[in-house]
Write a protein that holds these residues in place. Structure first.
Motif, mmCIF file in Angstrom:
data_model
loop_
_atom_site.group_PDB
_atom_site.id
_atom_site.type_symbol
_atom_site.label_atom_id
_atom_site.label_comp_id
_atom_site.label_asym_id
_atom_site.label_seq_id
_atom_site.Cartn_x
_atom_site.Cartn_y
_atom_site.Cartn_z
ATOM 1 N N LYS A 217 0.833 -1.203 0.000
ATOM 2 C CA LYS A 217 0.000 0.000 0.000
ATOM 3 C C LYS A 217 0.872 1.260 0.000
ATOM 4 N N LEU A 240 -4.629 -4.828 -0.937
ATOM 5 C CA LEU A 240 -5.997 -5.101 -0.492
ATOM 6 C C LEU A 240 -6.236 -6.604 -0.336
ATOM 7 N N LEU A 243 -4.452 -7.670 2.939
ATOM 8 C CA LEU A 243 -5.059 -7.070 4.125
ATOM 9 C C LEU A 243 -6.412 -7.701 4.435
ATOM 10 N N LYS A 244 -7.206 -7.966 3.403
ATOM 11 C CA LYS A 244 -8.497 -8.631 3.634
ATOM 12 C C LYS A 244 -8.296 -10.043 4.169
ATOM 13 N N ASN A 247 -7.803 -9.706 7.804
ATOM 14 C CA ASN A 247 -8.858 -8.979 8.521
ATOM 15 C C ASN A 247 -8.357 -7.693 9.174
ATOM 16 N N THR A 249 -8.992 -4.393 9.268
ATOM 17 C CA THR A 249 -10.079 -3.514 8.809
ATOM 18 C C THR A 249 -9.626 -2.087 8.550
ATOM 19 N N VAL A 252 -7.499 -1.904 5.481
ATOM 20 C CA VAL A 252 -8.348 -2.204 4.317
ATOM 21 C C VAL A 252 -9.083 -0.936 3.878
ATOM 22 N N THR A 255 -6.747 1.538 2.205
ATOM 23 C CA THR A 255 -6.378 1.100 0.845
ATOM 24 C C THR A 255 -7.546 1.289 -0.122
ATOM 25 N N GLU A 256 -8.769 0.985 0.325
ATOM 26 C CA GLU A 256 -9.937 1.189 -0.532
ATOM 27 C C GLU A 256 -10.120 2.668 -0.875
ATOM 28 N N ASN A 282 -16.148 0.354 6.016
ATOM 29 C CA ASN A 282 -15.142 -0.232 6.911
ATOM 30 C C ASN A 282 -14.753 0.739 8.019
#
Length: 631
Positions: A217, A240, A243-244, A247, A249, A252, A255-256, A282
């Motif tokens: 990231k 991503l 990281l998913k 878990n 969060t 995540v 990054t999203e 999230n």
């Protein structure tokens, strides 16, 4: 007689049990509340703060300063994550002061909570690890307030310490990653990339899977800043995925949100909207306010604007505007529920604790009564068997009992006085310690405020105020660290004071301060006045004496004068520099407050201040000899 000794020994053991039980119970409570604070640290930060406060009060009661520093470190990080920067700074500065004491971990209680930070059973190594985490949190705070120079200073100091004294790869990963992020925020992309490569090397040695993906990231962030949006997208998607899987969060969501910005730059508005919504969901799942949510709402509003969906754009823009003032009703309900859960949990633990104490107390009373009964039976048998002998020696026995009673009372009084003196000394040291900590907090708050001011004259005044506060803080530090609570050894004090002032003026490399003087000890009131005078004179030399020189030297001395058996004697404080020199009648520069302060303190000491120009400026203060203990 042997029977009496055995009975007394039994009674002593029974009475000791209760003290041991309370100590063990406090240790269990400390561990329970630390565990609860850790459990809620990701689920609900407000509940985590609530339990950490309780744990800190228990650690303070047990005089466990290592635990106090550890808990304050957690509190500071959680408050920082909640956007409460002032309280976070206060907690972290106190934790930093506590952990800098190298003897802090000598008598620490070992509990399961220890596993949160520490990879070693060596208290010295664990102290360095905790120091690294505290400085990392301080650096994050400075980064949040855009003080990137201070952020880098804290991180590089932590990096130097942990890499020479520990092998903790998790902490090395964290420090180097944050250095890379700091350079990224400053726009120094090549340096950011250099440190991110170090992070990638370390990542293979760490066991914590939560870190996996964070470096991808970070590389995506660097590529984004360089304008390489396709490369940034590839790195974000790789991050991503990792990281998913673990878990994580919070990362995540970050990054999203970064993907949403990247797709927006690439003109793919549908994908931008998708990742903006996912990131916000999230953030919300964390259960409390996250500062990045304001930026996320703003980005989502811009995406809707680009699609010409103005109603949706206005809605999310309004959410961003209102978020800094209050949270929505759903978050308030969630917070209230967690607070109720915390209160109920606290009541349950107290009930369990009360029941345990009640059971133990009942058992101890029964055992004590049984012991007393046994003691009474033995005493009655011995009394009957020695009745005749007792009558014959009654007069002598009464006399001996009276003497023994008097001796016992004297011993009890002596022990009580010794304990009370020790307690008073400990309390006085604690007062000096807390005063020193409070002065450090004031100095740090002045530093933060100074960073928000553009006027050089106001910044100079703020720096002078910081140095005056620090000069008094050093005195209180020497008081609680030394054996004498009423006096200060001046040579060591001058060394510490000069090092702080040189550091504040960034003059450590080209200005040298020498303290050529015998070891002398002054009372506290005199030491404070001398310290403030020295602070002002050193500051003036650094500001004005070397404006035409690259290097220079300042000498400080405090010596006895005219000392003999018939007179009280005097002391001479001399501060000289090899600078450009100051005219004797020259008008004071700046606000003149420092000159007024020196004049006022000189009168308070009943002294005489003179200036001399001889290859620089020589300032001499002669004052009457105060109460002094020779070192």
């Amino acid at each position: 007689m042997n029977q009496i000794k055995s009975c007394v020994l039994i009674l002593f053991i029974l009475l000791s049990c209760r003290t041991i039980s309370y100590a063990e119970n406090d240790t269990i409570r400390l561990n329970n509340y630390c565990s609860l604070a850790l459990q809620y640290s990701e689920k609900n930060r407000d509940s985590s703060i609530y339990y950490a406060d309780i744990a800190y009060s228990i650690a303070e009661k047990l005089h466990q300063k290592f635990y106090q520093a550890s808990i304050l470190s957690d509190l500071g990080y959680t408050l920082l994550s909640n956007g409460d920067y002032a309280n976070a700074l206060s907690k972290l500065l106190i934790a930093n002061t506590l952990i800098e004491d190298k003897n802090i971990a000598n008598d620490v209680i070992i509990t399961p909570f220890f596993n949160k930070y520490f990879t070693s059973n060596d208290p010295k190594t664990n102290r360095i690890i905790l120091l690294g985490y505290i400085k990392n949190s301080l650096a994050m705070l400075y980064g949040r307030t855009n003080n990137f120079d201070k952020q880098l200073s804290e991180l590089k100091e932590a990096k130097k310490t942990i890499e020479t004294e520990t092998n903790d790869f998790n902490l090395r990963w964290t420090i180097n990653n944050n250095i890379a992020n700091a350079y990224l925020n400053m726009g120094v992309l090549d340096s950011a990339l250099y440190f991110q490569k170090i992070v990638l090397q370390i990542e293979g040695n760490i066991e914590n899977k939560n870190y996996k993906g964070a470096s991808n990231k970070a590389i995506g962030d660097i590529q984004f800043r360089k304008g390489n949006f396709e490369d940034a997208k590839s790195n974000y998607l790789a991050a991503l995925k990792l990281l998913k899987k673990n878990n994580n969060t919070f990362y995540v969501a970050l990054t999203e949100f970064a993907l949403a910005d990247t797709y927006r730059k690439l003109g793919r508005l549908d994908s931008s909207l998708y990742y903006s919504k996912a990131g916000i969901n999230n953030y919300r799942s964390l259960g409390s306010y996250v500062p990045e949510m304001e930026e996320a709402y703003t980005a989502l509003a811009l995406s809707f604007k680009d699609e010409k969906k103005y109603d949706s754009a206005f809605y999310f823009l309004q959410l961003s505007k209102n978020l800094s003032d209050s949270v929505n009703s759903k978050e308030i309900k969630t917070l209230t529920n967690f607070q109720n859960i915390g209160f109920n949990e606290q009541m349950r633990l107290k009930a369990v604790e009360a029941e345990e104490i009640k059971t133990k107390t009942t058992t101890q009373i029964l055992l004590l009564l049984a012991g007393l009964l046994l003691f009474s039976i033995i005493a009655f048998v011995l009394y009957k068997s020695n009745k005749i002998k007792v009558k014959a020696n009654l007069a002598l026995k009464e006399k001996n009992e009276e003497i023994e009673k008097t001796v016992a009372q004297l011993k009890t009084t002596q022990v009580s006085l010794a304990a009370r003196n020790a307690e008073n000394e400990l309390l006085l040291k604690e007062i000096h310690h807390r005063v020193k900590n409070n002065l450090e907090v004031v100095s740090s708050l002045l530093a933060l405020q100074s960073n928000q001011i553009d006027d050089p004259s106001v910044q100079s005044a703020m720096l002078a105020s910081q140095n005056r506060v620090h000069s008094m803080g050093i005195i209180h530090q020497k008081l609680y660290q030394g054996e004498n609570l009423a006096a200060i050894e001046m040579q060591d004090y001058f060394i510490n004071l000069s090092e702080n002032i040189l550091d504040s003026f960034n003059a450590d490399g080209h200005i040298k301060v020498e303290c050529d003087m015998p070891k002398l000890i002054l009372d506290v009131d005199t030491a404070i006045s001398i310290g403030l005078i020295t602070n002002e004179l050193l500051t003036n030399s650094l500001k004005y004496a070397f404006t035409e020189k690259e290097k220079g030297a300042i000498k400080i001395s405090l010596t006895e004068q005219n000392t003999n058996s018939s007179t009280e004697g005097e002391y001479q404080l001399k501060i000289s520099d090899n600078g450009i020199g100051k005219a004797v009648n020259e008008t004071a520069k700046g606000t003149g407050f420092g000159t007024q302060l020196v004049s006022l303190l000189t009168k308070q000491l009943d002294g005489k201040l003179t200036y001399e120009i001889n290859n620089g400026t020589i300032v001499t203060l002669i004052f009457k000899k105060p109460k002094l203990i020779r070192a």
